[in-house]
Design an enzyme around this catalytic site. Sequence first.
Site, PDB file in Angstrom:
ATOM      1  N   GLU A 190      36.000  19.925  35.746  1.00  0.00           N
ATOM      2  CA  GLU A 190      35.192  19.055  34.876  1.00  0.00           C
ATOM      3  C   GLU A 190      34.869  17.730  35.564  1.00  0.00           C
ATOM      4  O   GLU A 190      33.784  17.170  35.380  1.00  0.00           O
ATOM      5  CB  GLU A 190      35.937  18.821  33.558  1.00  0.00           C
ATOM      6  CG  GLU A 190      36.003  20.098  32.715  1.00  0.00           C
ATOM      7  CD  GLU A 190      37.009  20.032  31.588  1.00  0.00           C
ATOM      8  OE1 GLU A 190      38.147  19.565  31.830  1.00  0.00           O
ATOM      9  OE2 GLU A 190      36.674  20.434  30.465  1.00  0.00           O
ATOM     10  N   GLY A 207      40.398  20.275  34.248  1.00  0.00           N
ATOM     11  CA  GLY A 207      39.856  18.915  34.370  1.00  0.00           C
ATOM     12  C   GLY A 207      39.366  18.607  35.775  1.00  0.00           C
ATOM     13  O   GLY A 207      38.489  17.755  35.958  1.00  0.00           O
ATOM     14  N   ALA A 252      44.137  18.816  33.661  1.00  0.00           N
ATOM     15  CA  ALA A 252      44.934  17.911  32.834  1.00  0.00           C
ATOM     16  C   ALA A 252      46.414  18.193  33.056  1.00  0.00           C
ATOM     17  O   ALA A 252      46.795  19.319  33.391  1.00  0.00           O
ATOM     18  CB  ALA A 252      44.573  18.103  31.368  1.00  0.00           C
ATOM     19  N   GLU A 259      41.690  26.963  31.027  1.00  0.00           N
ATOM     20  CA  GLU A 259      42.349  26.510  29.787  1.00  0.00           C
ATOM     21  C   GLU A 259      42.638  27.655  28.823  1.00  0.00           C
ATOM     22  O   GLU A 259      43.645  27.664  28.122  1.00  0.00           O
ATOM     23  CB  GLU A 259      41.480  25.452  29.085  1.00  0.00           C
ATOM     24  CG  GLU A 259      41.375  24.120  29.809  1.00  0.00           C
ATOM     25  CD  GLU A 259      40.273  24.063  30.855  1.00  0.00           C
ATOM     26  OE1 GLU A 259      39.705  25.120  31.213  1.00  0.00           O
ATOM     27  OE2 GLU A 259      39.986  22.950  31.322  1.00  0.00           O
TER      28      GLU A 259
HETATM   29  N1  COA Z   1      49.677  20.086  34.906  1.00  0.00           N
HETATM   30  C1  COA Z   1      50.983  19.878  35.134  1.00  0.00           C
HETATM   31  N2  COA Z   1      51.675  20.450  36.126  1.00  0.00           N
HETATM   32  C2  COA Z   1      51.009  21.285  36.931  1.00  0.00           C
HETATM   33  C3  COA Z   1      49.654  21.576  36.756  1.00  0.00           C
HETATM   34  C4  COA Z   1      48.979  20.938  35.686  1.00  0.00           C
HETATM   35  N3  COA Z   1      47.675  21.134  35.428  1.00  0.00           N
HETATM   36  N4  COA Z   1      49.270  22.459  37.706  1.00  0.00           N
HETATM   37  C5  COA Z   1      50.368  22.703  38.449  1.00  0.00           C
HETATM   38  N5  COA Z   1      51.430  22.001  37.992  1.00  0.00           N
HETATM   39  C6  COA Z   1      52.796  21.979  38.526  1.00  0.00           C
HETATM   40  C7  COA Z   1      53.485  23.323  38.391  1.00  0.00           C
HETATM   41  O1  COA Z   1      54.056  23.452  37.112  1.00  0.00           O
HETATM   42  C8  COA Z   1      54.500  23.213  39.492  1.00  0.00           C
HETATM   43  O2  COA Z   1      55.561  22.417  39.041  1.00  0.00           O
HETATM   44  P1  COA Z   1      57.055  22.609  39.648  1.00  0.00           P
HETATM   45  O3  COA Z   1      56.931  22.325  41.130  1.00  0.00           O
HETATM   46  O4  COA Z   1      57.842  21.583  38.908  1.00  0.00           O
HETATM   47  O5  COA Z   1      57.417  24.014  39.349  1.00  0.00           O
HETATM   48  C9  COA Z   1      53.777  22.444  40.586  1.00  0.00           C
HETATM   49  O6  COA Z   1      52.727  21.728  39.917  1.00  0.00           O
HETATM   50  C10 COA Z   1      53.143  23.309  41.634  1.00  0.00           C
HETATM   51  O7  COA Z   1      52.396  24.332  40.973  1.00  0.00           O
HETATM   52  P2  COA Z   1      52.412  25.838  41.472  1.00  0.00           P
HETATM   53  O8  COA Z   1      51.704  26.654  40.445  1.00  0.00           O
HETATM   54  O9  COA Z   1      53.792  26.251  41.832  1.00  0.00           O
HETATM   55  O10 COA Z   1      51.538  25.673  42.788  1.00  0.00           O
HETATM   56  P3  COA Z   1      50.584  26.713  43.463  1.00  0.00           P
HETATM   57  O11 COA Z   1      50.206  26.099  44.762  1.00  0.00           O
HETATM   58  O12 COA Z   1      51.151  28.076  43.471  1.00  0.00           O
HETATM   59  O13 COA Z   1      49.291  26.780  42.519  1.00  0.00           O
HETATM   60  C11 COA Z   1      47.545  25.888  41.144  1.00  0.00           C
HETATM   61  C12 COA Z   1      48.465  25.650  42.342  1.00  0.00           C
HETATM   62  C13 COA Z   1      46.772  24.590  40.922  1.00  0.00           C
HETATM   63  C14 COA Z   1      46.578  27.040  41.463  1.00  0.00           C
HETATM   64  C15 COA Z   1      48.380  26.292  39.908  1.00  0.00           C
HETATM   65  O14 COA Z   1      49.434  25.357  39.757  1.00  0.00           O
HETATM   66  C16 COA Z   1      47.620  26.286  38.605  1.00  0.00           C
HETATM   67  O15 COA Z   1      46.931  27.243  38.318  1.00  0.00           O
HETATM   68  N6  COA Z   1      47.760  25.208  37.807  1.00  0.00           N
HETATM   69  C17 COA Z   1      47.277  25.131  36.461  1.00  0.00           C
HETATM   70  C18 COA Z   1      45.784  24.950  36.401  1.00  0.00           C
HETATM   71  C19 COA Z   1      45.351  24.835  34.957  1.00  0.00           C
HETATM   72  O16 COA Z   1      45.622  25.664  34.110  1.00  0.00           O
HETATM   73  N7  COA Z   1      44.605  23.743  34.676  1.00  0.00           N
HETATM   74  C20 COA Z   1      44.066  23.500  33.385  1.00  0.00           C
HETATM   75  C21 COA Z   1      44.930  22.570  32.629  1.00  0.00           C
HETATM   76  S1  COA Z   1      44.321  22.309  30.991  1.00  0.00           S
END
Ligand code: COA
Length: 258
Positions: free
Chosen positions: A110, A107, A64, A130
């Site tokens: 999911e 998500g 999400a 989450e």
């Molecule tokens: N929602 C909104 N923004 C998100 C996001 C999400 N679920 N996941 C990543 N982003 C954004 C980051 O904030 C970052 O933004 P920025 O470029 O403005 O700083 C950008 O996407 C890239 O993310 P980053 O973490 O720097 O990339 P990465 O390649 O190192 O890692 C992930 C990728 C997907 C592993 C990591 O971003 C992550 O763990 N995301 C969250 C996953 C999560 O908690 N999902 C459940 C949501 S309820």
Amino acid sequence: MGYELLTLERDDHDIATITLANGKVNALSGELVAEIHEAAKELASAPPAAVIVTGGERIFAAGADISQFGGPEEAAVIGPQIHAAFDDLADLPCLVIAAVSGYALGGGCELALACDYRIASEKAVFGQPEILLGIIPGGGGTQRLPRVVGASKAKEISITGRQVAADEALRIGLADEVVEHEQLHARAMQLAQTIAAGPRVAQAICKRVIDGGLQLSLADGLRLEQEAFVEVFKTEDSQIGVKSFLENGPGKASFVGH
Ligand code: COA
């Protein structure tokens, strides 16, 4: 409706492919969830032979859109939107295959769980992180994950928020197959094409009865099966399939899809 955050394609074999295309991380924003819902409804109105759901090369979907989170009022809107979209996708009367490359988190995981079958690249990473935000999965994860991997493993994964690599996902049944990264889309398409040549109504009935039975006691599920077993013999394909077997042996029938 035109789609801006995903593409929906349908090929000559009547296989539909939904590809998420929402920026770098395929965050499941309200807008993308609305498009997934719209795509599911479009496919329900004229069901294809099979559906492939996929995302980006490095990120299937990062969950999400966290920037859209607020308090309980926002959660009361976001949750039902995701449930409705994923339920409609899950309920399509054909096999829905997730082809997962890279991160399928929150998500994203999911969404893959709402699909009937998950093919993962060896680089796939699943997880329900989450809890690391101080919240819980809201797109079906607390219900679909335990139905796939069992309650104890689902609790451990969701309460630690840890990531699950492809080999472990395969071992615990979260991924049904793991293939070489470069082979992911070819394998998903190969499976979809195999299905596309099959008896569609029987396939739809089979999926409906398996999903329906999982909500029921064994006795009620067996009753559901018996009703559907009668129903399937009303299809032309059942006559074609049985006749073809008796005349030519197994696996040679040319089905007509009704
Ligand atoms: N929602 C909104 N923004 C998100 C996001 C999400 N679920 N996941 C990543 N982003 C954004 C980051 O904030 C970052 O933004 P920025 O470029 O403005 O700083 C950008 O996407 C890239 O993310 P980053 O973490 O720097 O990339 P990465 O390649 O190192 O890692 C992930 C990728 C997907 C592993 C990591 O971003 C992550 O763990 N995301 C969250 C996953 C999560 O908690 N999902 C459940 C949501 S309820």
